[in-house]
Design a protein around this motif. Structure first.
Motif, PDB file in Angstrom:
ATOM      1  N   TRP A 259       0.816  -1.216   0.000  1.00  0.00           N
ATOM      2  CA  TRP A 259       0.000   0.000   0.000  1.00  0.00           C
ATOM      3  C   TRP A 259       0.850   1.268   0.000  1.00  0.00           C
ATOM      4  CZ3 TRP A 259       0.614   2.495   4.795  1.00  0.00           C
ATOM      5  CH2 TRP A 259       1.051   1.694   5.857  1.00  0.00           C
ATOM      6  N   TRP A 260       2.144   1.106  -0.251  1.00  0.00           N
ATOM      7  CA  TRP A 260       3.051   2.258  -0.349  1.00  0.00           C
ATOM      8  C   TRP A 260       3.295   2.592  -1.827  1.00  0.00           C
ATOM      9  CZ3 TRP A 260       7.436   3.045   3.608  1.00  0.00           C
ATOM     10  CH2 TRP A 260       7.002   2.702   4.907  1.00  0.00           C
ATOM     11  N   THR A 261       3.604   3.845  -2.103  1.00  0.00           N
ATOM     12  CA  THR A 261       4.016   4.211  -3.453  1.00  0.00           C
ATOM     13  C   THR A 261       5.489   3.845  -3.643  1.00  0.00           C
ATOM     14  OG1 THR A 261       4.801   6.433  -2.886  1.00  0.00           O
ATOM     15  CG2 THR A 261       2.445   6.190  -3.385  1.00  0.00           C
ATOM     16  N   LYS A 262       5.912   3.811  -4.873  1.00  0.00           N
ATOM     17  CA  LYS A 262       7.312   3.502  -5.182  1.00  0.00           C
ATOM     18  C   LYS A 262       8.241   4.519  -4.524  1.00  0.00           C
ATOM     19  CE  LYS A 262      10.539   2.975  -9.043  1.00  0.00           C
ATOM     20  NZ  LYS A 262      10.727   3.090 -10.523  1.00  0.00           N
ATOM     21  N   GLU A 263       7.835   5.781  -4.569  1.00  0.00           N
ATOM     22  CA  GLU A 263       8.668   6.840  -3.979  1.00  0.00           C
ATOM     23  C   GLU A 263       8.774   6.679  -2.464  1.00  0.00           C
ATOM     24  OE1 GLU A 263       6.169   7.318  -6.114  1.00  0.00           O
ATOM     25  OE2 GLU A 263       7.408   7.769  -7.890  1.00  0.00           O
ATOM     26  N   ASP A 264       7.689   6.269  -1.824  1.00  0.00           N
ATOM     27  CA  ASP A 264       7.727   6.024  -0.377  1.00  0.00           C
ATOM     28  C   ASP A 264       8.748   4.931  -0.054  1.00  0.00           C
ATOM     29  OD1 ASP A 264       5.690   7.854   0.187  1.00  0.00           O
ATOM     30  OD2 ASP A 264       4.137   6.360  -0.173  1.00  0.00           O
ATOM     31  N   HIS A 265       8.700   3.865  -0.819  1.00  0.00           N
ATOM     32  CA  HIS A 265       9.637   2.759  -0.593  1.00  0.00           C
ATOM     33  C   HIS A 265      11.084   3.235  -0.745  1.00  0.00           C
ATOM     34  CE1 HIS A 265       7.028  -0.652   0.002  1.00  0.00           C
ATOM     35  NE2 HIS A 265       6.341  -0.411  -1.101  1.00  0.00           N
ATOM     36  N   GLU A 266      11.325   4.051  -1.745  1.00  0.00           N
ATOM     37  CA  GLU A 266      12.689   4.512  -2.003  1.00  0.00           C
ATOM     38  C   GLU A 266      13.197   5.401  -0.863  1.00  0.00           C
ATOM     39  OE1 GLU A 266      12.207   6.374  -5.785  1.00  0.00           O
ATOM     40  OE2 GLU A 266      12.389   4.482  -6.919  1.00  0.00           O
ATOM     41  N   LYS A 267      12.350   6.300  -0.395  1.00  0.00           N
ATOM     42  CA  LYS A 267      12.752   7.179   0.708  1.00  0.00           C
ATOM     43  C   LYS A 267      12.936   6.390   2.004  1.00  0.00           C
ATOM     44  CE  LYS A 267      10.525  11.316  -1.188  1.00  0.00           C
ATOM     45  NZ  LYS A 267       9.422  12.310  -1.032  1.00  0.00           N
ATOM     46  N   PHE A 268      12.066   5.419   2.214  1.00  0.00           N
ATOM     47  CA  PHE A 268      12.157   4.576   3.404  1.00  0.00           C
ATOM     48  C   PHE A 268      13.444   3.753   3.363  1.00  0.00           C
ATOM     49  CE2 PHE A 268      10.922   0.759   5.901  1.00  0.00           C
ATOM     50  CZ  PHE A 268      10.529   1.372   7.074  1.00  0.00           C
TER      51      PHE A 268
ATOM     52  N   LYS B 229      18.679   1.884   5.253  1.00  0.00           N
ATOM     53  CA  LYS B 229      20.076   1.597   4.909  1.00  0.00           C
ATOM     54  C   LYS B 229      21.012   2.244   5.920  1.00  0.00           C
ATOM     55  CE  LYS B 229      23.473   1.963   1.161  1.00  0.00           C
ATOM     56  NZ  LYS B 229      23.714   2.461  -0.228  1.00  0.00           N
ATOM     57  N   ALA B 230      20.689   3.460   6.318  1.00  0.00           N
ATOM     58  CA  ALA B 230      21.515   4.156   7.306  1.00  0.00           C
ATOM     59  C   ALA B 230      21.432   3.459   8.662  1.00  0.00           C
ATOM     60  CB  ALA B 230      21.059   5.611   7.427  1.00  0.00           C
ATOM     61  N   LEU B 231      20.250   2.945   9.008  1.00  0.00           N
ATOM     62  CA  LEU B 231      20.090   2.253  10.289  1.00  0.00           C
ATOM     63  C   LEU B 231      20.863   0.935  10.281  1.00  0.00           C
ATOM     64  CD1 LEU B 231      18.451   3.195  12.762  1.00  0.00           C
ATOM     65  CD2 LEU B 231      16.714   1.527  12.136  1.00  0.00           C
ATOM     66  N   VAL B 232      20.851   0.234   9.161  1.00  0.00           N
ATOM     67  CA  VAL B 232      21.626  -1.002   9.038  1.00  0.00           C
ATOM     68  C   VAL B 232      23.107  -0.711   9.266  1.00  0.00           C
ATOM     69  CG1 VAL B 232      22.441  -2.775   7.421  1.00  0.00           C
ATOM     70  CG2 VAL B 232      20.000  -2.226   7.544  1.00  0.00           C
TER      71      VAL B 232
END
Length: 690
Positions: free
Chosen positions: A549-558, A563-566
C-alpha cells in the motif's frame, strides 16, 4: 502465527511539532542527584555510575554500577531487567503450583489436576531414575520400523506432532494474503544447533569448536542410550545436518514475508519434491482433507532436502531421527541424560555453568504444557485491574502521537499517509490476559508419565491448531500467556499484545511518575505499534493482508533511512570478532527508535500543554530517557551473545539503549549533547523516521 517479540522499532521524532513545546534542560540538571534508594519517580539511581558522562555513554551512566556489581546467576546465560521480572513471575507461579498441588479433592480432568500431576511427574526423580531410557522405547521402535525412505514423511508427520526436531515442520496461522482464512505453512527445520552458520563457517574458530563439541555430545548421548555404533552414527548425523544447513535459507532471507509466501497446490507438491511421499505426511498431520494448498516458506530448501533424502542411506536417517527423539526429550529423562544434555546446550552453547533448580524447570514444564490454565490462576492473584485501565490511557496517547506524526511526515505521500492512518485506527490492543481461556479438557496428564505428558501436550497444541483449518479466524486468541514477560505485534491480526507479567517495574510502575512510564512501557508499546509500519509489518494492510500500500517513492525514501540504520548497527560489537547483523535486526532497531520517539511525543501530549514538573532534580525529558535506559540493563555471557548475534532479530541490550538514543533529537536537548561528545551524531546522520 508469525509475530514480533519485544525489542525494536522504527519511528523517530522531530524536535518539535504542532501544539507541543519542549522544555529546555538546565545544565545543572545533567548531573542530577543520585538517591540512596529508588527515587519517587520510579528511577533507581543506585544502578547509575556518575563517573560516566551521560553525553558519552548513557547506558553506562544509567546502569554502570549495576553492571559492575552484578554477576549473572550461575543458572542463567543472561541477566537484567527482563530476567529479573521473569524470576519474579516464576516464583509467583511456583507458589500457585505448590498451592494447587497441595489441594484436596481436586476434580479429575480439571486444570488443577493437570497442573498438579504434570508438576508431580517432573519432580519425581526416583521414578525417572528407575525408568532411564525406557520412556523412549516406543519412539525408537517407530524409527526402527522404517522399511524404506518413502515412510520417512509419515514419521516426520508424527514427530511434528509430538515436538521432535525434524527436517521440516508445520505452522498454522492466518493466510498472509487473505486474513479471513487459516493456512498451513511448511518451513525448514532439522538442525541441532541454532543456525546454519555453526555448520558452514569453518573459518570461525568458536563456531567450529562448538560443532566439534556437538559431535562429541551426540556420541556421548547415543552411547548412554545403548547405541554400540555411537561414534559412526554421530559423525553421520553431523554430516547429514551439515547437508541440510547448506540448503537452508538465512535468518535475513526468512524476514521477507513476500519471499516466504509460496502457495503450492497439494497436487503439485510432488513436482516440488518427488522423493517425499506427500500423502503420508498430509495424512499423518490430518491436513489431507482440510486444505487444498500449502504455503511453502522456503521452496529451494524443500527441493534441496528432497535431494538429500534421496542420496542419504536409510540407516543414516534412522540414526538421525533416533538422535533427535533422544535430544528432544533428554531433559525429561534420568539424571545422566539431563546432565549431558545440559553440559552441551547449557555450558558449551550458552556458557551457563549450572542448571536451574529442578523446581524452576518443573514450573516451566507446567507453563509450557498448560500455559493458559496456569495463567488464569496467575491473573487472579497478581494482576491488579487498575494496571489495565492506566495502560489503556497511555496507549491512547501513543496512538494519538502516531497519528499526528504520520500527518507530518515529509517522506510519505498523502495517499500512503491515509492508508497508514487507517491501519493505525484499526489496530487491536490486548492487555493483560485473554477474554476467553483455552480449553484443556481433551489433554490427558498422568502423574507417573512425564515423557508421555510432554508428548501429549505437544500433540494437543498441534491438534488444536490443525482444527482451526476451515473455520473462521478467531481474533480473540492470544499467542502468549499472561505470565510471559514479553509482548508482540502480529501483522496478520494488526494487533499488539501485552501480557500481565510485563506490566511491572521497571517497565510499568503504577506508583511512578508518568515520564518514567512513558520512557519504559511507553517506549515498548510504541515499539510494538511501530512493527505495523517497519520494513516487514508495512507490507501488511489494516486487516492483515500482505498487500503493498506504499508508493514507489515512499519505498525509495524509506529504504534510504533503513540503509543508514543497518550501517549504524552493523558497527556495534557485543563480543570481539562478532558484530551485530544490521539486516537481521533491522525491524527491531526500527521499532526501538520509533517506539521511543513516539513515547516522547505521547508524554508531551499527556501534559496537556503544561510544562513537565521537575522531580528529584530531573526534568520530565530526563526522567523519560532514564526510564528508557534502565529498561535495557542487562548482561549476557559471551557464548550466548554469539548465539544471539547469529539468531536473534534484536540488538544486544547496550545498543538498544545507546543506539536508539543517538537518533533522538529530544535526548540531545535533555542532556545537552554537543559535538565532541561520544553520543553525538550530526543531525544529518540521525535516522528520523516518524
Amino acid at each position: 502465527m508469525k509475530r514480533s517479540l519485544i525489542c525494536a522499532a522504527v519511528l523517530t521524532l522531530a524536535a518539535s511539532y504542532a501544539g507541543v513545546t519542549f522544555a529546555e534542560t538546565p545544565a545543572a540538571a545533567i548531573t542530577a542527584p543520585v538517591a540512596a534508594a529508588p527515587l519517587s519517580t520510579g528511577i533507581d539511581m543506585r544502578n547509575a555510575d556518575l563517573t560516566v558522562r551521560p553525553q558519552d555513554d548513557f547506558y553506562s551512566y544509567v546502569n554502570g554500577t549495576w553492571m559492575k556489581n552484578t554477576e549473572i546467576p550461575a543458572d542463567k546465560s543472561s541477566w537484567g531487567a527482563f530476567y529479573e521480572l521473569r524470576e519474579n513471575s516464576l516464583t509467583q507461579l511456583h507458589t500457585i503450583v505448590d498451592t494447587v498441588s497441595q489441594g484436596k479433592n481436586i476434580k479429575p480432568g480439571s486444570n488443577e489436576q493437570k497442573i498438579a500431576d504434570m508438576y508431580a511427574s517432573y519432580m519425581n526423580e526416583p521414578a525417572l531414575e528407575e525408568l532411564g531410557i525406557k520412556p523412549l522405547a516406543a519412539e525408537f521402535a517407530k524409527v526402527d520400523a522404517l522399511k524404506d525412505k518413502k515412510q520417512i514423511s509419515g514419521l516426520i508427520a508424527y514427530l511434528n506432532r509430538v515436538g521432535v526436531t525434524a527436517p521440516y515442520d508445520l505452522g498454522i496461522h492466518t493466510d498472509a494474503k487473505d486474513s479471513s482464512k487459516i493456512i498451513a505453512d511448511l518451513g525448514q527445520s532439522g538442525l541441532g544447533l541454532p543456525d546454519r552458520d555453526y555448520y558452514l563457517k569453518a573459518d570461525d574458530a568458536k563456531l567450529k569448536d562448538t560443532l566439534d563439541k556437538y559431535l562429541a555430545h551426540i556420541e556421548k548421548m547415543l552411547t548412554l542410550a545403548g547405541d554400540k555404533a555411537a561414534h559412526k552414527n554421530a559423525a553421520s548425523i553431523v554430516a547429514l545436518e551439515t547437508e541440510l544447513a547448506k540448503v537452508q535459507w538465512t535468518k535475513v532471507e526468512n524476514r521477507d514475508p513476500v519471499k516466504t509466501y509460496n502457495k503450492v497446490e497439494l497436487a503439485q507438491l510432488h513436482t516440488l519434491a518427488p522423493n517425499i511421499e506427500w500423502d503420508g505426511y498430509l495424512s499423518g498431520t490430518e491436513l489431507k482433507d482440510k486444505i487444498s494448498y500449502l504455503v511453502v516458506s522456503q521452496p529451494s530448501y524443500i527441493k534441496g532436502f528432497d535431494k538429500v533424502l534421496q542420496k542419504t542411506p536409510l540407516s543414516v536417517w534412522k540414526a538421525y531421527f533416533k538422535w533427535h527423539v533422544l535430544s528432544s526429550f533428554a531433559a525429561e529423562l534420568s539424571k545422566p541424560y539431563v546432565d549431558e544434555n545440559f553440559a552441551f546446550y547449557g555450558v558449551v552453547l550458552r556458557g551457563v555453568p549450572e542448571n536451574e533448580p529442578r523446581w524452576k524447570r518443573g514450573v516451566k514444564m507446567v507453563e509450557g504444557s498448560i500455559g493458559e490454565g496456569l495463567g488464569k490462576l496467575y491473573v487472579e492473584q497478581f494482576f491488579p485491574p487498575e494496571n489495565k485501565a492506566r495502560m489503556e490511557k497511555l496507549v491512547g496517547n501513543l496512538i494519538t502521537a502516531y497519528d499526528q506524526s504520520i500527518a507530518g511526515l515529509d517522506w510519505m505521500s498523502p495517499a500512503t499517509k491515509k492508508q497508514a492512518q487507517k491501519k493505525l485506527s484499526t489496530l487491536m490492543l490486548k492487555i493483560g490476559y485473554p477474554d476467553k481461556w483455552r480449553d484443556y479438557s481433551s489433554l490427558t496428564i498422568k502423574r507417573d508419565d512425564l515423557v508421555g505428558n510432554v508428548m501429549r501436550a505437544n500433540n494437543f497444541e498441534f491438534k488444536r491448531n490443525i482444527d482451526k483449518l476451515g473455520k473462521p479466524v478467531d481474533r480473540t486468541e492470544w499467542g502468549m500467556t499472561p505470565q510471559t514477560v514479553n509482548a508482540y505485534y502480529n501483522p496478520e491480526f494488526n494487533e499488539i499484545v501485552f501480557p500481565a507479567a510485563i506490566l511491572q517495574p521497571p517497565f510499568f510502575n503504577a506508583k511512578a511518575d508518568d515520564a518514567v512510564n512513558y520512557g519504559g512501557i511507553g517506549g515498548v508499546i510504541g515499539h510494538e505499534i511501530s512493527h505495523g509500519f517497519d520494513d516487514q509489518g508495512s507490507q501488511y494492510d489494516e486487516v492483515g493482508n500482505l498487500r503493498d500500500w506504499w508508493t514507489k517513492e515512499d519505498h525509495e525514501k524509506f529504504a534510504v533511512k533503513t540503509k543508514a540504520l543497518v550501517a549504524q548497527y552493523n558497527a556495534y560489537s557485543p563480543v570481539p570478532g562478532y558484530k551485530v547483523n544490521g539486516e537481521l535486526t533491522l525491524g527491531e532497531n526500527i521499532a526501538d527508535n520509533s517506539g521511543l520517539a513516539i513515547a516522547y511525543k505521547a508524554y508531551h501530549l499527556s501534559l496537556g500543554g503544561k510544562p513537565a514538573p521537575v522531580i528529584d532534580g530531573l526534568t520530565g525529558d530526563q526522567r523519560l530517557y532514564l526510564g528508557w535506559g534502565q529498561v535495557w540493563r542487562g548482561k549476557v555471557r559471551d557464548a550466548q551473545a554469539i548465539v544471539y548475534v547469529k539468531t536473534d532479530p534484536h540488538s544486544p541490550p547496550r545498543f538498544r539503549g545507546n543506539g536508539t538514543l543517538e537518533n533522538q533529537p529530544g535526548f540531545y536537548s535533555a542532556f545537552d549533547v554537543k559535538p565532541g561528545d561520544k553520543m553525538y551524531l550530526p543531525p544529518e546522520q540521525r535516522v528520523i523516521m516518524w
